[in-house]
Write an enzyme that holds these catalytic residues in place. Structure first.
Site, mmCIF file in Angstrom:
data_model
loop_
_atom_site.group_PDB
_atom_site.id
_atom_site.type_symbol
_atom_site.label_atom_id
_atom_site.label_comp_id
_atom_site.label_asym_id
_atom_site.label_seq_id
_atom_site.Cartn_x
_atom_site.Cartn_y
_atom_site.Cartn_z
ATOM 1 N N ASP A 192 -37.152 -14.575 27.766
ATOM 2 C CA ASP A 192 -38.223 -13.849 27.065
ATOM 3 C C ASP A 192 -38.140 -12.353 27.367
ATOM 4 O OD1 ASP A 192 -40.492 -13.228 25.586
ATOM 5 O OD2 ASP A 192 -41.893 -13.837 27.155
ATOM 6 N N CYS A 215 -91.622 12.413 41.529
ATOM 7 C CA CYS A 215 -90.794 11.199 41.379
ATOM 8 C C CYS A 215 -89.308 11.419 41.689
ATOM 9 C CB CYS A 215 -90.886 10.663 39.940
ATOM 10 S SG CYS A 215 -92.556 10.626 39.253
ATOM 11 N N ARG A 250 -53.101 -3.112 18.044
ATOM 12 C CA ARG A 250 -52.736 -1.855 18.712
ATOM 13 C C ARG A 250 -52.995 -0.607 17.889
ATOM 14 N NH1 ARG A 250 -48.565 -5.042 19.545
ATOM 15 N NH2 ARG A 250 -49.097 -6.511 21.161
ATOM 16 N N ASN A 270 -44.145 -3.912 29.906
ATOM 17 C CA ASN A 270 -44.429 -4.642 28.679
ATOM 18 C C ASN A 270 -44.774 -3.668 27.557
ATOM 19 O OD1 ASN A 270 -45.410 -6.748 26.793
ATOM 20 N ND2 ASN A 270 -45.055 -8.076 28.542
ATOM 21 N N CYS A 309 -86.837 10.499 44.766
ATOM 22 C CA CYS A 309 -86.321 9.130 44.964
ATOM 23 C C CYS A 309 -85.618 8.583 43.714
ATOM 24 C CB CYS A 309 -87.453 8.175 45.332
ATOM 25 S SG CYS A 309 -88.152 8.511 46.960
ATOM 26 N N MET A 328 -92.895 2.195 47.433
ATOM 27 C CA MET A 328 -93.399 2.936 46.275
ATOM 28 C C MET A 328 -94.858 3.303 46.543
ATOM 29 S SD MET A 328 -93.171 4.240 43.212
ATOM 30 C CE MET A 328 -94.554 4.992 42.348
ATOM 31 N N GLY A 352 -44.519 -13.829 17.018
ATOM 32 C CA GLY A 352 -44.513 -15.278 16.818
ATOM 33 C C GLY A 352 -43.312 -15.973 17.434
ATOM 34 N N ALA A 353 -42.484 -15.227 18.190
ATOM 35 C CA ALA A 353 -41.259 -15.833 18.729
ATOM 36 C C ALA A 353 -41.559 -16.943 19.728
ATOM 37 C CB ALA A 353 -40.366 -14.776 19.360
ATOM 38 N N GLU A 354 -42.762 -16.985 20.288
ATOM 39 C CA GLU A 354 -43.123 -18.122 21.153
ATOM 40 C C GLU A 354 -43.476 -19.350 20.313
ATOM 41 O OE1 GLU A 354 -43.786 -14.943 22.677
ATOM 42 O OE2 GLU A 354 -42.093 -15.735 23.793
HETATM 43 CA CA CA Z 1 -42.241 -13.251 23.989
#
Ligand code: CA
Length: 676
Positions: A327, A611, A144, A413, A614, A648, A204-206
């Site tokens: 959570d 030209c 982040r 979140n 177009c 063309m 890392g809590a998961e």
């Molecule tokens: Ca979490």
């Protein structure tokens, strides 16, 4: 640490490194780049030109005083430059701009420094994170952003390092490992710097870890303090009185499971009160009857903590979800603002954590001022007078599945919100996602697995209809919604608000939109083509105001969303920057341009004669007819002889080979000018 001490440390460090010549005269002036110090950070609110720290100011309001772009002219905004990151996964960083340089980060913790005016790459630093670390990250290999201070650029890496780079060269000055090697800690959050200290947390809590936040000396990288958020093994000495008291709110053998409470994102700082605020994450594992079988609030999970930045001591705490079971992290963005409430100006701290309640607290004492549901909340019937949620029956999924809202994705979140003092509104990237929870009785702790103790295949049971998102303007004084803009998809970008009465937000379906800050009317949209989850930021150089955002789809919902995420825009990761058009040229300037001579001018004239009607003015095709900037040598033959049955025509009667080559030369010039 005072500035004088910091400078002495810098001198010592430079001498020790032996890189630059140890020149005292050079060391006591501000570094040429990124010479951010505490005085500049403290005054950042009034300095709209720079974006000095993650949330723009220590108070993290993400409000810019710039007014060059406003509600009247934002419709003219156009892309000024873009930078292709060469990545394809989630981009979550808020860039920092200081002294004309933009510093930002991307996947796998790579750092880039760009010329903020042009997007030109100045340097890139790749910390070479081993890709095996990716499986220990709950929510994508994101980062982040950086902190900038004293000529250094600080950032955390997915594998737990804190690194200081020289802002000018991008060379590493020092690095420290902030996490125990081999354990499933990861860093995705941006560090903050104050008073010579770099503050860094981790996630890392998961994965069954114990949360903490650390401070390091900005000059040397020496560790200064570490504050755990939840207690460890009570048979060993507690690190602090706060941990001893917290242990009384836990039961069972929680320390063997980790506990959780990681400090993986939000921080804010009030220099007058001398308080550093951090948000803490969910319990590890999620299911509280596994984590703490005898009950208890499990301090300091899902809490806002006020710390003394000198020693990391916990001064006060406020727990948003006692005994977290879903959570429900409180790591969401923290904003410090002075609000007039009942006729009294209060120093407040505000948060819209995952659990669905918007909190306004006294930031000096932690006292609960007010709180209301800002989203559908089924797990609690409301808050009591102290701000403690009143849990609803059956929502803690005792032996059978419970449908719960909000859910692990949160009603909000990590995507930052913003606060505009003129409108008095907070702009929340809010969402409505229904979740299903069912305890997994076979749960065993494993460092490389998701340690949640619920059945993971509830994700597969999501019908897509259960997830939607919206931009929510919330009045924090009256604690009620002011307006909302529905987005359909959840997991949209963070917000930026400005004194030009604007709110900017990117969306999951790849739009970047400006709204009026007072009433939410959409004023302008650009289709970026890649889902945006990061927050935009703004800065000014020589009177030109720029608005930038990192567009890269990913993050937790971005990866696991399944059918609920269908319709998102998945494209290359890019940093896009907009500005108002430069001044419209005068008739004299236009005539001088149109009548100028030379080969390029002749090619341009022939192109526009034959030209452009177009293939597009300025050789930019705005239709499905080929864009000739990408044409090769074959163009000469095609121009003279045409392509049968395509429309063309052959221009052999009007043009000769030399004319066609002049056109080709003009097209190559236009490619150089317009394609990055
Ligand atoms: Ca979490």
């Amino acid at each position: 640490m005072t500035r004088a001490v910091l400078l002495v440390s810098l001198v010592v460090l430079i001498a020790a490194c032996g890189g630059e010549e140890a020149n005292e005269a050079a060391a006591v002036v501000q570094p040429a780049l990124a010479g951010v110090d505490d005085a500049r950070l403290a005054a950042a609110a009034d300095d709209g030109e720079e974006w000095l720290t993650h949330g723009r100011t220590w108070s993290e309001e993400r409000h810019s005083p710039l007014t060059a772009v406003d509600a009247d002219n934002v419709a003219l905004l156009q892309r000024r430059w873009s930078f292709d990151t060469g990545t394809e996964r989630g981009l979550e960083a808020t860039p920092i701009v200081v002294d004309g340089v933009l510093y930002t980060t991307g996947t796998w913790s790579v750092v880039w420094a760009l010329d903020a005016r042009t997007g030109e790459l100045l340097w890139k630093y790749d910390p070479a994170v081993a890709k095996e670390v990716g499986r220990r990250a709950c929510c994508d290999v994101v980062n982040r952003g950086v902190a900038v201070y004293g000529g250094r650029v600080y950032f955390g890496t997915l594998d737990g390092r804190l690194i200081a780079l020289d802002a000018e060269s991008g060379a590493a000055v020092w690095q420290v490992q902030t996490t125990p090697p081999g354990e499933s800690y990861t860093i995705t959050g941006a560090p903050r710097v104050l008073e010579g200290k770099v503050i860094i947390g981790n996630g890392g809590a998961e994965f069954g870890v114990r949360g903490y936040v650390s401070a390091y000396d900005a000059a040397s990288g020496d560790p200064l303090w570490r504050t755990f958020t939840v207690p460890g093994d009570p048979s060993k000495p507690f690190e602090s009185e706060a941990m001893k008291q917290a242990a009384e709110t836990w039961t069972g053998s929680w320390w063997e499971l980790g506990g959780g409470g990681t400090v993986w994102d939000s921080m804010a700082y009030d220099p007058e009160l001398g308080l550093l605020y951090v948000g803490t994450g969910n319990g590890s594992p999620w299911v509280r009857r596994v984590r703490s079988p005898g009950g208890g609030d499990n301090l300091h999970l899902s809490s806002i903590l006020a710390l003394d930045p000198d020693d990391g001591r916990i001064v006060w705490h406020f727990q948003t979800t006692p005994g977290d079971n879903w959570d429900f992290t409180a790591t969401q963005h923290l904003i410090l603002a002075d609000l007039e409430i009942d006729g009294v100006v209060r120093k407040t701290i505000m948060q819209a954590p995952k659990n669905g309640f918007f909190y306004v607290l006294d930031r000096e004492t932690g006292e609960f001022i007010s709180g209301e549901a800002y989203a559908t909340v089924t797990w609690a019937t409301g808050l009591d007078e102290d701000g403690r949620p009143i849990e609803a029956a059956g929502q803690d999924y005792p032996e059978k599945l419970a449908l719960v809202q909000p859910t692990f994705f949160g009603a909000h979140n990590w995507q930052p919100m913003s606060f505009n003092p003129a409108t008095g509104l907070v702009y929340i990237p809010a969402q409505e996602v229904l979740g299903a929870y069912l305890q997994d009785p076979a749960y065993q702790r494993s460092e490389l697995d998701f340690n949640v103790a619920t059945h993971m295949n509830v994700f597969a049971a999501f019908p897509p209809e259960v997830a939607s998102g919206h931009l929510l303007a919330w009045d924090p004084v009256r604690q009620r919604e002011a307006w909302r803009v529905p987005h359909g998809l959840p997991w949209n970008g963070g917000t930026l608000t400005t004194a030009g009465n604007l709110v900017f937000q990117g969306t999951a379906d790849g739009r970047f939109v400006a709204y009026r800050a007072d009433d939410g009317r959409p004023l302008w949209v650009d289709h970026v083509g890649t889902g945006i989850i990061a927050a935009p930021m703004t800065y000014a150089i020589d009177g030109v105001q720029y608005v930038s955002v990192m567009a890269g789809w990913g993050g937790a919902f971005g990866l696991v969303g399944g059918t609920a995420a269908r319709g998102v825009a998945v494209g290359p990761g890019v940093l896009v920057t907009w500005a108002l058009p430069e001044a419209i040229p005068t008739p004299e300037q236009i005539e001088a341009y149109v009548t100028r001579t030379g080969e390029l001018a002749d090619g341009e004239r022939a192109y526009h004669q034959w030209c452009a009607r177009c293939h597009g003015a300025g050789a930019v095709s705005s239709s499905n007819i080929p864009d000739l900037r990408f044409a090769g040598e074959g163009l000469v033959d095609i121009a003279l002889n045409g392509i049968p049955d395509t429309g063309m025509p052959a221009f052999g009667a009007e043009l000769d080979e030399e004319d066609a080559r002049l056109i080709l030369r003009y097209l190559r010039k236009r490619k150089e000018e317009t394609v990055r």
